[in-house]
Design an enzyme around this catalytic site. Structure first.
Site, PDB file in Angstrom:
ATOM      1  N   GLY A   1     -25.986  74.076 139.026  1.00 11.91           N
ATOM      2  CA  GLY A   1     -25.401  73.721 140.231  1.00 11.91           C
ATOM      3  C   GLY A   1     -24.318  74.961 140.756  1.00 11.91           C
TER       4      GLY A   1
ATOM      5  CB  CYS B   1     -28.688  76.292 128.513  1.00 13.61           C
ATOM      6  SG  CYS B   1     -27.611  77.348 129.197  1.00 13.61           S
TER       7      CYS B   1
ATOM      8  CG  HIS C   1     -31.211  81.165 126.398  1.00 12.67           C
ATOM      9  ND1 HIS C   1     -31.505  79.813 126.401  1.00 12.67           N
ATOM     10  CD2 HIS C   1     -29.828  81.152 126.921  1.00 12.67           C
ATOM     11  CE1 HIS C   1     -30.633  78.881 126.951  1.00 12.67           C
ATOM     12  NE2 HIS C   1     -29.553  79.819 127.366  1.00 12.67           N
ATOM     13  CD  GLU C   2     -26.991  83.842 126.214  1.00  5.17           C
ATOM     14  OE1 GLU C   2     -26.405  83.669 127.254  1.00  5.17           O
ATOM     15  OE2 GLU C   2     -27.322  82.679 125.476  1.00  5.17           O
TER      16      GLU C   2
ATOM     17  CG  HIS D   1     -27.770  82.546 131.200  1.00  3.60           C
ATOM     18  ND1 HIS D   1     -27.707  81.482 132.165  1.00  3.60           N
ATOM     19  CD2 HIS D   1     -27.963  82.018 130.119  1.00  3.60           C
ATOM     20  CE1 HIS D   1     -27.751  80.294 131.203  1.00  3.60           C
ATOM     21  NE2 HIS D   1     -28.026  80.723 130.224  1.00  3.60           N
TER      22      HIS D   1
END
Length: 243
Positions: free
Chosen positions: A71, A172, A214-215, A218
Site C-alpha cells: 500500500g 514477505c 524476490h529482492e 522489490h
C-alpha cells in the site's frame, strides 16, 4: 546518480512517503452520535496529549527501522540506481546499516532498500547457521537451503543460469501474515557493487537464488503476489484462528 542526487532522493522520501499513512482523526472531527443502542466504529480517536506529542515530535522518516507494508507507494516504485562514488558516503551507508539491522531484528533472510522507505537499488541477504539448523533435513534438501553470509549488492543485475523453475511457498515482511506458492528460477547470477563500492558477482541456486529473485523484484516495484499462484494464497494463521 551523483552523491548530491542520492542525498536529494533520501530527503525527498522523508516527506513523500509519509503521505501514504492516514492520520488518525482528532476528537474534534468525530461527531457525537446519540443512539439508543451501542454504536461501534473502527475510527481511533487520539487523546489531546497524543495530538500535542505528534505536533512536537516529528514522525519517523526513511530509512525506517521497520518494514513498509503493501500500500506504501515506495513498494511499487522503480528504485533509482546509486552513484558508485556515493556508496561509501554516510547517507548510503546509513541505508545499508539500517537494512541489516531491520533484517536481523525481524529474522528474515533478505531485504531491499525500498522496504525501509528508500527507493534506491540496494539489497541485502543472509541465511544464518541457526536458521538452517532449525530446518529439517528433508526441507534443506527439497528447498536447497544453505548457510549464507551477509551479502550486500548495490545496483545489482540478475542473469538467469538455469531457466527451469521450481514452486515453493514464499512470504514477505511487507505483506506480513500471508504466503503463497511462487515459481522461481533454479539458478541465477547477480553482479553489482558491494557495500564498499567494489565489484561483486555471485552465482546462487536453490533457496538463495529464490531470495535474490524476490529482492530483485522489490527494486522494480514487483511483489510476490504479482507472480504467485493466487489459489495458494493463504493467511499463515488461519488454523489457529479457527481453534
Amino acid at each position: 546518480m551523483n552523491a548530491a542526487s542520492c542525498l536529494s532522493v533520501l530527503q525527498q522520501c522523508r516527506v513523500a512517503f509519509r503521505l501514504c499513512t492516514p492520520r488518525a482523526l482528532s476528537s474534534a472531527t468525530v461527531p457525537h452520535i446519540r443512539s439508543g443502542r451501542p454504536y461501534s466504529t473502527n475510527i481511533k480517536v487520539r487523546s489531546y496529549l497524543q495530538y500535542m506529542i505528534s505536533k512536537i515530535k516529528p514522525p519517523p522518516s526513511p530509512p525506517y527501522s521497520h518494514v513498509c507494508w503493501v500500500g506504501d507507494p515506495v513498494l511499487r516504485s522503480q528504485a533509482t540506481a546509486v552513484d558508485p562514488a556515493a556508496i561509501t558516503g554516510p547517507e548510503v551507508q546509513l541505508v545499508i546499516n539500517t537494512m541489516v539491522k531491520v533484517m536481523r531484528k525481524l529474522e528474515c533472510v533478505g531485504l531491499s532498500a525500498p522496504q525501509i522507505g528508500v527507493p534506491l537499488r540496494i539489497l541485502a541477504l543472509e541465511y544464518p547457521k541457526k536458521m538452517l539448523e532449525d530446518s529439517s533435513p528433508a526441507a534443506r534438501e527439497a528447498r536447497g537451503l544453505s548457510t549464507q553470509p551477509l551479502r550486500i549488492f548495490v545496483n545489482p543485475q540478475l542473469r538467469v543460469l538455469d531457466g527451469r523453475t521450481v514452486r515453493f511457498q514464499e512470504a514477505c515482511e511487507s505483506i506480513s501474515g500471508f504466503s503463497a506458492t511462487v515459481p522461481r528460477y533454479l539458478s541465477v547470477e547477480v553482479s553489482g557493487l558491494n557495500e564498499k563500492g567494489e565489484a561483486a558477482t555471485w552465482q546462487a541456486s536453490g533457496w538463495p537464488a529464490r531470495i535474490l529473485q524476490h529482492e530483485m523484484d522489490h527494486l522494480d516495484g514487483i511483489l510476490y503476489i504479482d507472480r504467485m499462484d493466487s489459489k495458494t494464497f493463504l493467511n499463515i494463521h488461519w488454523q489457529t484462528h479457527n481453534e
